[in-house]
Each structure stands twice: as C-alpha cells, then as structure tokens.
Write a protein that holds these residues in place. Sequence first.
Motif, PDB file in Angstrom:
ATOM      1  N   VAL A   1       5.379   7.002   0.227  1.00 57.84           N
ATOM      2  CA  VAL A   1       6.188   5.816   0.514  1.00 57.84           C
ATOM      3  C   VAL A   1       7.555   6.287   0.986  1.00 57.84           C
ATOM      4  N   GLU A   2       7.994   5.753   2.111  1.00 57.04           N
ATOM      5  CA  GLU A   2       9.380   5.965   2.557  1.00 57.04           C
ATOM      6  C   GLU A   2      10.032   4.596   2.603  1.00 57.04           C
ATOM      7  N   ILE A   3      11.185   4.470   1.974  1.00 50.92           N
ATOM      8  CA  ILE A   3      11.782   3.135   1.871  1.00 50.92           C
ATOM      9  C   ILE A   3      13.288   3.211   2.059  1.00 50.92           C
TER      10      ILE A   3
ATOM     11  N   ALA B   1      -0.246  -2.510  -1.796  1.00 50.86           N
ATOM     12  CA  ALA B   1      -1.376  -1.622  -1.525  1.00 50.86           C
ATOM     13  C   ALA B   1      -2.529  -1.864  -2.492  1.00 50.86           C
ATOM     14  N   GLY B   2      -2.197  -2.004  -3.762  1.00 55.73           N
ATOM     15  CA  GLY B   2      -3.233  -2.043  -4.786  1.00 55.73           C
ATOM     16  C   GLY B   2      -3.972  -3.357  -4.906  1.00 55.73           C
ATOM     17  N   VAL B   3      -3.360  -4.427  -4.396  1.00 48.74           N
ATOM     18  CA  VAL B   3      -3.977  -5.753  -4.540  1.00 48.74           C
ATOM     19  C   VAL B   3      -4.317  -6.381  -3.179  1.00 48.74           C
TER      20      VAL B   3
ATOM     21  N   MET C   1       4.297   3.353   4.530  1.00 48.69           N
ATOM     22  CA  MET C   1       3.403   3.827   3.474  1.00 48.69           C
ATOM     23  C   MET C   1       2.201   4.525   4.097  1.00 48.69           C
ATOM     24  N   GLN C   2       1.710   5.523   3.397  1.00 52.22           N
ATOM     25  CA  GLN C   2       0.473   6.206   3.768  1.00 52.22           C
ATOM     26  C   GLN C   2      -0.495   6.035   2.610  1.00 52.22           C
ATOM     27  N   ILE C   3      -1.656   5.467   2.896  1.00 52.72           N
ATOM     28  CA  ILE C   3      -2.590   5.077   1.834  1.00 52.72           C
ATOM     29  C   ILE C   3      -4.004   5.554   2.171  1.00 52.72           C
TER      30      ILE C   3
ATOM     31  N   GLY D   1      -9.713   8.949   6.141  1.00 53.36           N
ATOM     32  CA  GLY D   1      -9.747   7.571   5.674  1.00 53.36           C
ATOM     33  C   GLY D   1      -8.380   7.102   5.239  1.00 53.36           C
ATOM     34  N   LEU D   2      -7.435   7.170   6.155  1.00 56.63           N
ATOM     35  CA  LEU D   2      -6.050   6.811   5.847  1.00 56.63           C
ATOM     36  C   LEU D   2      -5.622   5.606   6.662  1.00 56.63           C
ATOM     37  N   ILE D   3      -4.759   4.801   6.070  1.00 56.12           N
ATOM     38  CA  ILE D   3      -4.040   3.791   6.846  1.00 56.12           C
ATOM     39  C   ILE D   3      -2.544   4.041   6.675  1.00 56.12           C
TER      40      ILE D   3
END
Lengths: 140, 79
Positions: free
Chosen positions: A83-85, A69-71, A132-134, A111-113
């Motif tokens: 996060v569900e894993i 997500a961050g990169v 994931m929800q970001i 503004g979610l993906i």
Amino acid sequence: MNEYCFEDLEVGKKESFSVRITEQMLDSFKDISGDENPLHCDEAFAKEEGYDGRVAYGMLTASFLSTLAGVYLPGRYSLIQSVEIKFAKPVYIGDELTITGEITETNDTYGLIFLKVTITDSSGKKVCRGKMQIGVKKRG
Amino acid sequence: MTREEVFEEINLIFRDVFDDDSLVITDSTNSDDIEDWDSLEHINLVVAMEKKFNMKFNIKEVGQLQNVGEMVDLILSRM
C-alpha cells in the motif's frame, strides 16, 4: 462480501463504500496503537494548532483500505501485498468518507491486481490517495 | 536487443524496485547479495520485467532462476 477471483477482474473495475468517522473509532485506535498524540486525542490542543477539532489518525483512515481489498475488491480471496498512501487533507470526527478502488493493471503470472485508491470526504474532496498491490486467488 | 542492452535495462529495473540508484548488478547477483530481495520484491522484479520487455513468464520458470544472468538469458530466449 464480494468473492471475485482473478479471472473475474479486469482493468477499469471499480468498487466503493462509505463510512462515517466516529469519536469511538479514534478512541479505539488510540487503545490499539498506543498513539496518544494530542492532535488526535485532545480537542483543545488540536484547535490551538489550527485544526477544526481532533484530527483522525491517518492510519485509521488508511485502515479502510484493508476493508476495500478484503471485503469489496476483490473480497474474500485477497492478500494485500503493498500500500502506498498520501494524506492530502485532515479528517475529522463526523466526516463521511467514501473509499474507492479502481483496477489500473493486472498481472496474470502472479494473479495480481493493482488499484488506484482514493478516499474522499462528504464534500467530494480527496483526503487520501494512493496505490495498492493485491494478490487474488485464481480459479485454476 | 543485445545482451548488454538487456542487462542495462534490468539494472535500471533493479535500481527502481530497490530504490537504490547506486545498485550495480552482475550475472552472478542473486537474492543473497541484495538484502531486500525477498519473495515480494522478486514478484515486483518479474512484473516490472514483463512490462518492460512486453512478455509473459510462467511462475515455474521464474521460480527456478538462480541469478540475474539466468534472468537475462530467459528474457533473451523470448525475443
């Protein structure tokens, strides 16, 4: 580092990257988390339990979702909300993992993906799968 | 849909979001009444309602809602 904004993203967009699990990663994770369970730290114990060797921490494997997500997707303008894993298979030192995220849904109001995420080993088998929800910055 | 039908659908969404099949909401239910109703779950509630009722809200109007009854009224006003 990618710099996608919400307006750049749509359902079906996919990003992935690969990483090799090292002994140092497991040792560092033990130091950071304090999880000294022998399944992750003691080769002999892990083999006695029927595994091929020290089993990588599930949360170490899952930590690469932060990188996803961050990169990569969306990159700079991201904020992970959930996060569900599920951990489907053990991961071992030396395994090369491929972390993939694909957008399955977007929400314009906030503004979610929403990502379907999979982590596969070098044989292509899924070791982790999840969602994931970001939050993603909007240009406006 | 009648107000009662919308309310019943919203009740199901609340049970799903808060993972509590015994949850019963009323018009006056608000975030003070449900321990886990924080800003993140508020987002999840709104997203679920947008999907269920196939409509879009704007962030200002959903931020002004005071209770479940106002949420129901907002949905009915869009039908």
